[in-house]
Design a protein around this motif. Structure first.
Motif, PDB file in Angstrom:
ATOM      1  N   ARG A 289       0.801  -1.542  -0.192  1.00 51.21           N
ATOM      2  CA  ARG A 289       0.153   0.384  -0.035  1.00 51.21           C
ATOM      3  C   ARG A 289       1.019   1.409   0.085  1.00 51.21           C
ATOM      4  NH1 ARG A 289      -5.393   0.254   0.974  1.00 51.21           N
ATOM      5  NH2 ARG A 289      -6.831   2.716   1.581  1.00 51.21           N
ATOM      6  N   GLU A 290       1.040   2.352  -1.014  1.00 50.24           N
ATOM      7  CA  GLU A 290       1.688   3.207  -1.477  1.00 50.24           C
ATOM      8  C   GLU A 290       2.861   3.403  -1.035  1.00 50.24           C
ATOM      9  OE1 GLU A 290       0.118   5.982  -1.293  1.00 50.24           O
ATOM     10  OE2 GLU A 290      -2.154   5.052  -1.065  1.00 50.24           O
ATOM     11  N   VAL A 291       3.552   2.475  -2.386  1.00 49.01           N
ATOM     12  CA  VAL A 291       4.215   1.512  -1.715  1.00 49.01           C
ATOM     13  C   VAL A 291       5.535   2.718  -3.865  1.00 49.01           C
ATOM     14  CG1 VAL A 291       6.185  -0.212  -2.386  1.00 49.01           C
ATOM     15  CG2 VAL A 291       4.378  -0.644  -0.773  1.00 49.01           C
ATOM     16  N   ASP A 292       6.172   3.387  -3.425  1.00 50.00           N
ATOM     17  CA  ASP A 292       7.318   3.710  -4.603  1.00 50.00           C
ATOM     18  C   ASP A 292       8.291   2.906  -5.043  1.00 50.00           C
ATOM     19  OD1 ASP A 292       8.540   5.964  -6.111  1.00 50.00           O
ATOM     20  OD2 ASP A 292       9.977   6.295  -4.365  1.00 50.00           O
ATOM     21  N   ALA A 293       7.422   2.634  -6.357  1.00 48.95           N
ATOM     22  CA  ALA A 293       8.218   1.699  -7.744  1.00 48.95           C
ATOM     23  C   ALA A 293       9.006   1.569  -8.308  1.00 48.95           C
ATOM     24  CB  ALA A 293       6.750   1.476  -8.159  1.00 48.95           C
ATOM     25  N   GLU A 294       9.171   2.662  -9.092  1.00 49.58           N
ATOM     26  CA  GLU A 294       9.884   3.258 -10.073  1.00 49.58           C
ATOM     27  C   GLU A 294      11.392   4.217  -9.358  1.00 49.58           C
ATOM     28  OE1 GLU A 294       7.957   6.879 -11.741  1.00 49.58           O
ATOM     29  OE2 GLU A 294       6.318   5.434 -12.844  1.00 49.58           O
ATOM     30  N   THR A 295      12.055   4.087  -8.540  1.00 48.30           N
ATOM     31  CA  THR A 295      12.590   5.062  -7.836  1.00 48.30           C
ATOM     32  C   THR A 295      13.534   3.953  -7.597  1.00 48.30           C
ATOM     33  OG1 THR A 295      12.207   7.248  -7.095  1.00 48.30           O
ATOM     34  CG2 THR A 295      13.663   7.000  -5.795  1.00 48.30           C
ATOM     35  N   PRO A 296      12.729   2.688  -6.478  1.00 46.43           N
ATOM     36  CA  PRO A 296      14.202   2.065  -6.106  1.00 46.43           C
ATOM     37  C   PRO A 296      14.311   0.640  -7.147  1.00 46.43           C
ATOM     38  CG  PRO A 296      11.452   2.085  -4.945  1.00 46.43           C
ATOM     39  CD  PRO A 296      11.488   2.938  -6.069  1.00 46.43           C
ATOM     40  N   PHE A 297      13.588   0.540  -8.081  1.00 40.21           N
ATOM     41  CA  PHE A 297      13.952  -0.076  -9.336  1.00 40.21           C
ATOM     42  C   PHE A 297      15.292   0.487 -10.024  1.00 40.21           C
ATOM     43  CE2 PHE A 297      13.923  -1.273 -13.621  1.00 40.21           C
ATOM     44  CZ  PHE A 297      13.814  -2.737 -13.588  1.00 40.21           C
ATOM     45  N   ALA A 298      14.904   1.380 -10.260  1.00 40.15           N
ATOM     46  CA  ALA A 298      16.185   1.985 -11.180  1.00 40.15           C
ATOM     47  C   ALA A 298      16.639   2.733 -10.287  1.00 40.15           C
ATOM     48  CB  ALA A 298      15.225   3.835 -11.047  1.00 40.15           C
ATOM     49  N   ASP A 299      16.816   2.996  -8.639  1.00 42.66           N
ATOM     50  CA  ASP A 299      18.547   2.965  -7.971  1.00 42.66           C
ATOM     51  C   ASP A 299      18.743   1.773  -7.952  1.00 42.66           C
ATOM     52  OD1 ASP A 299      18.634   5.809  -7.432  1.00 42.66           O
ATOM     53  OD2 ASP A 299      16.988   4.686  -5.475  1.00 42.66           O
ATOM     54  N   ALA A 300      18.577   0.766  -7.745  1.00 41.64           N
ATOM     55  CA  ALA A 300      19.336  -0.651  -7.453  1.00 41.64           C
ATOM     56  C   ALA A 300      19.662  -1.099  -9.210  1.00 41.64           C
ATOM     57  CB  ALA A 300      18.172  -2.224  -7.484  1.00 41.64           C
ATOM     58  N   LEU A 301      19.009  -1.148 -10.275  1.00 43.06           N
ATOM     59  CA  LEU A 301      19.204  -1.079 -11.598  1.00 43.06           C
ATOM     60  C   LEU A 301      20.162  -0.007 -11.708  1.00 43.06           C
ATOM     61  CD1 LEU A 301      18.839  -3.707 -13.779  1.00 43.06           C
ATOM     62  CD2 LEU A 301      16.980  -0.777 -14.969  1.00 43.06           C
ATOM     63  N   ALA A 302      20.681   0.447 -11.808  1.00 47.79           N
ATOM     64  CA  ALA A 302      21.650   1.452 -12.048  1.00 47.79           C
ATOM     65  C   ALA A 302      23.199   0.763 -11.005  1.00 47.79           C
ATOM     66  CB  ALA A 302      21.779   2.559 -11.507  1.00 47.79           C
TER      67      ALA A 302
ATOM     68  N   LEU B 269      18.253   4.293 -15.716  1.00 46.62           N
ATOM     69  CA  LEU B 269      17.384   4.233 -17.269  1.00 46.62           C
ATOM     70  C   LEU B 269      16.466   5.356 -16.363  1.00 46.62           C
ATOM     71  CD1 LEU B 269      17.312   0.414 -18.107  1.00 46.62           C
ATOM     72  CD2 LEU B 269      18.537   2.776 -19.354  1.00 46.62           C
ATOM     73  N   ALA B 270      15.770   5.257 -17.076  1.00 45.13           N
ATOM     74  CA  ALA B 270      14.656   6.338 -17.081  1.00 45.13           C
ATOM     75  C   ALA B 270      12.904   5.116 -16.841  1.00 45.13           C
ATOM     76  CB  ALA B 270      13.791   7.002 -18.621  1.00 45.13           C
ATOM     77  N   VAL B 271      12.247   5.328 -15.870  1.00 49.65           N
ATOM     78  CA  VAL B 271      11.456   3.965 -15.829  1.00 49.65           C
ATOM     79  C   VAL B 271      10.222   4.501 -15.431  1.00 49.65           C
ATOM     80  CG1 VAL B 271      11.619   2.039 -13.335  1.00 49.65           C
ATOM     81  CG2 VAL B 271      13.371   3.409 -13.904  1.00 49.65           C
ATOM     82  N   ARG B 272       9.219   4.032 -15.737  1.00 50.41           N
ATOM     83  CA  ARG B 272       7.735   4.554 -15.952  1.00 50.41           C
ATOM     84  C   ARG B 272       7.069   2.916 -14.437  1.00 50.41           C
ATOM     85  NH1 ARG B 272       6.572   5.528 -21.673  1.00 50.41           N
ATOM     86  NH2 ARG B 272       8.084   7.095 -21.834  1.00 50.41           N
ATOM     87  N   SER B 273       6.024   2.635 -14.639  1.00 50.67           N
ATOM     88  CA  SER B 273       4.928   2.202 -14.065  1.00 50.67           C
ATOM     89  C   SER B 273       3.318   2.171 -15.047  1.00 50.67           C
ATOM     90  CB  SER B 273       5.728   1.639 -13.218  1.00 50.67           C
ATOM     91  OG  SER B 273       4.974   3.243 -11.878  1.00 50.67           O
ATOM     92  N   GLU B 274       3.276   0.801 -14.853  1.00 58.49           N
ATOM     93  CA  GLU B 274       1.748   0.772 -15.631  1.00 58.49           C
ATOM     94  C   GLU B 274       0.790  -0.593 -14.761  1.00 58.49           C
ATOM     95  OE1 GLU B 274      -1.650   1.372 -16.205  1.00 58.49           O
ATOM     96  OE2 GLU B 274      -0.540   2.922 -17.708  1.00 58.49           O
ATOM     97  N   ASN B 275       0.154  -0.774 -14.616  1.00 64.17           N
ATOM     98  CA  ASN B 275      -1.051  -1.485 -14.483  1.00 64.17           C
ATOM     99  C   ASN B 275      -0.400  -3.010 -14.564  1.00 64.17           C
ATOM    100  OD1 ASN B 275      -3.750  -3.182 -14.905  1.00 64.17           O
ATOM    101  ND2 ASN B 275      -3.747  -3.431 -12.806  1.00 64.17           N
ATOM    102  N   GLU B 276      -0.225  -3.869 -15.090  1.00 61.75           N
ATOM    103  CA  GLU B 276       0.460  -5.258 -15.349  1.00 61.75           C
ATOM    104  C   GLU B 276      -0.765  -5.271 -16.602  1.00 61.75           C
ATOM    105  OE1 GLU B 276      -0.998  -8.992 -15.002  1.00 61.75           O
ATOM    106  OE2 GLU B 276      -2.252  -7.884 -13.741  1.00 61.75           O
ATOM    107  N   ALA B 277      -1.580  -5.368 -16.407  1.00 58.21           N
ATOM    108  CA  ALA B 277      -2.994  -5.858 -16.814  1.00 58.21           C
ATOM    109  C   ALA B 277      -3.393  -4.820 -17.929  1.00 58.21           C
ATOM    110  CB  ALA B 277      -4.277  -5.883 -16.421  1.00 58.21           C
ATOM    111  N   ASN B 278      -3.267  -3.659 -17.693  1.00 56.86           N
ATOM    112  CA  ASN B 278      -3.490  -2.412 -19.009  1.00 56.86           C
ATOM    113  C   ASN B 278      -1.966  -3.052 -19.768  1.00 56.86           C
ATOM    114  OD1 ASN B 278      -5.761  -1.360 -18.084  1.00 56.86           O
ATOM    115  ND2 ASN B 278      -3.820   0.160 -16.304  1.00 56.86           N
ATOM    116  N   LEU B 279      -1.221  -3.498 -19.723  1.00 54.15           N
ATOM    117  CA  LEU B 279       0.309  -3.232 -20.137  1.00 54.15           C
ATOM    118  C   LEU B 279      -0.387  -5.136 -21.690  1.00 54.15           C
ATOM    119  CD1 LEU B 279       3.238  -1.744 -18.058  1.00 54.15           C
ATOM    120  CD2 LEU B 279       2.220  -1.088 -20.049  1.00 54.15           C
ATOM    121  N   ALA B 280      -0.634  -5.353 -20.643  1.00 50.62           N
ATOM    122  CA  ALA B 280      -0.503  -6.748 -22.118  1.00 50.62           C
ATOM    123  C   ALA B 280      -1.902  -6.594 -22.234  1.00 50.62           C
ATOM    124  CB  ALA B 280      -1.258  -8.163 -20.580  1.00 50.62           C
TER     125      ALA B 280
END
Length: 422
Positions: free
Chosen positions: A187-200, A209-220
């Motif tokens: 609940r209320e979890v920041d997604a983009e920044t921690p992933f981008a930091d970990a990958l860098a 890398l520039a990172v964005r996020s979206e609901n998985e069903a929308n992307l499917a």
């Protein structure tokens, strides 16, 4: 990303030159996008063929093609094609090296990473089955970044250079935050920044890398629109079955997001007021009858067995096991009841079932189709259920996420020319 169709095997958006009143640079950038998308849509094309499609002169298209060749977005083969009147033309294709997009699907019991080239081709795919339920989000994103970093090594070996990454996430996702993902316990979890930091931190050059996020069903659903087998269908309801049940609605080739970006949460439509308590806090949600855990439990299988359990359920159903058949019949009936409401409301060309439903459709189709045939008030739902179809195996959330990243380059090649092949 507004859901505009820019390629794939389904229906295509008309490509139209910009009005002359725009300034010259804007017109040229727009027309570069038209030409690039035209070649991508066709797979192979000649200058003359592109000119006929986009409504520009052959001379104008030749100039634009030369710029796209120089920037590394297109390649030209020695093969000639004489499908049009006049001299045979050399064949243009979207480059297989250079710019790429990275899609990362973080789901309850797996992480899938896809690296796709500008044509949308899945060039690298890594999948790891992990139990992310109740895990610290930082740990989950660190795991996902580790898988993505390995995928990027493979991509570099193919001379692919990522322009960005997109996260496909379950639950309510908006502005880079997972507002609520009941099956993960987030609940209320920041997604983009921690992933981008970990990958860098895992990349040799430490490049972020520039990172964005979206609901998985929308992307499917977008992947199904761009790469699936829908033909001319442009309005469809997409349902994905995993631990949870996600949904998305595409209207006329546009993804319906809703006022806050949360449209499509069909898994939390209640089908029984006194039903089982759902992780979302409500009772009797569709997920509690037709989600992966519910189906496995009803069939007498370990509800945490994931893909192995679904494969075993399909095997037992195929062999005629009564309990497995009954579990799928019950789940299919509940699916049909909920889907009939959506069909009555939106009148889609088709209902597309992805995730575990794709594998289980042979046993879900009849009970779901019976409910649809009975409950769709227009009477337009055919008794043979042909509008209820399985998702394409080529279209999933990770690929949709990778393709989402690439839409920016397709829309404005000039802005991303530095990613082109050298």
């Amino acid at each position: 990303m507004n859901g505009n169709h820019t390629g794939g095997q389904g229906g295509r958006t008309a490509l139209t030159p910009l009005e002359p009143k725009a300034d010259r640079e804007t017109v040229r950038r727009h027309n570069l996008s038209l030409v690039l998308r035209a070649v991508r849509d066709e797979g192979e094309a000649t200058r003359a063929g592109v000119a006929g499609r986009v409504g520009l002169t052959r001379a104008a298209v030749s100039s634009l093609v030369e710029q796209l060749l120089e920037s590394g977005f297109l390649t030209e083969s020695g093969k000639t094609f004489s499908g049009q009147a006049g001299r045979p033309g050399t064949v243009l294709k979207v480059a297989r090296s250079g710019l790429a997009g990275v899609g990362v699907e973080v789901n309850v019991d797996y992480v899938s990473v896809c690296v796709a080239d500008l044509a949308g081709t899945d060039r690298v795919r890594l999948v790891e089955h992990l139990d992310n339920r109740g895990a610290d989000p930082a740990v989950v994103f660190s795991r996902a970044a580790g898988i993505a970093a390995r995928a990027l090594v493979s991509a570099a070996e193919q001379d692919l250079r990522p322009m960005g990454a997109a996260l496909a996430l379950p639950g309510l996702v908006a502005a880079g935050t997972v507002r609520e993902a009941p099956n993960l316990g987030w609940r209320e979890v920041d997604a983009e920044t921690p992933f981008a930091d970990a990958l860098a931190a895992l990349r040799p050059d430490r490049r972020r890398l520039a990172v964005r996020s979206e609901n998985e069903a929308n992307l499917a659903a977008l992947a199904e629109l761009w790469f699936g087998g829908l033909g001319e269908a442009r309005t469809f309801l997409y349902l994905t079955g995993e631990i949870g049940v996600g949904g998305a609605l595409v209207l006329g080739g546009e993804l319906l997001r809703g006022a806050n970006g949360f449209a499509g949460e069909i898994g939390h439509v209640s089908v029984a007021d006194d039903g089982p308590l759902c992780r979302c806090g409500a009772r009797g949600c569709l997920e509690q009858y037709a989600g992966q855990a519910a189906l496995l439990r009803a069939a007498g299988l370990d509800e945490r067995s994931g893909a192995r359990g679904v494969a075993e359920l399909a095997r037992r159903a195929a062999s005629g096991a009564p309990r497995s058949r009954a579990a799928l019949a019950g789940g299919g009936t509940m699916l049909g009841r909920v889907l009939s409401g959506a069909v009555n409301l939106f009148d889609p060309d088709a209902v597309v079932l992805g995730g575990i439903y794709r594998e289980l459709l042979p046993w879900l189709a009849a009970p779901a189709g019976a409910e649809l045939a009975t409950r769709v008030v227009s009477g337009l739902w055919p008794a043979d259920g042909v509008r209820l179809r399985a998702a394409s195996p080529a279209a999933d959330a990770a690929r949709g996420a990778a393709a989402l990243v690439l839409q920016d380059a397709l829309a404005d090649p000039v802005a991303y020319a530095h990613f082109g092949a050298t």
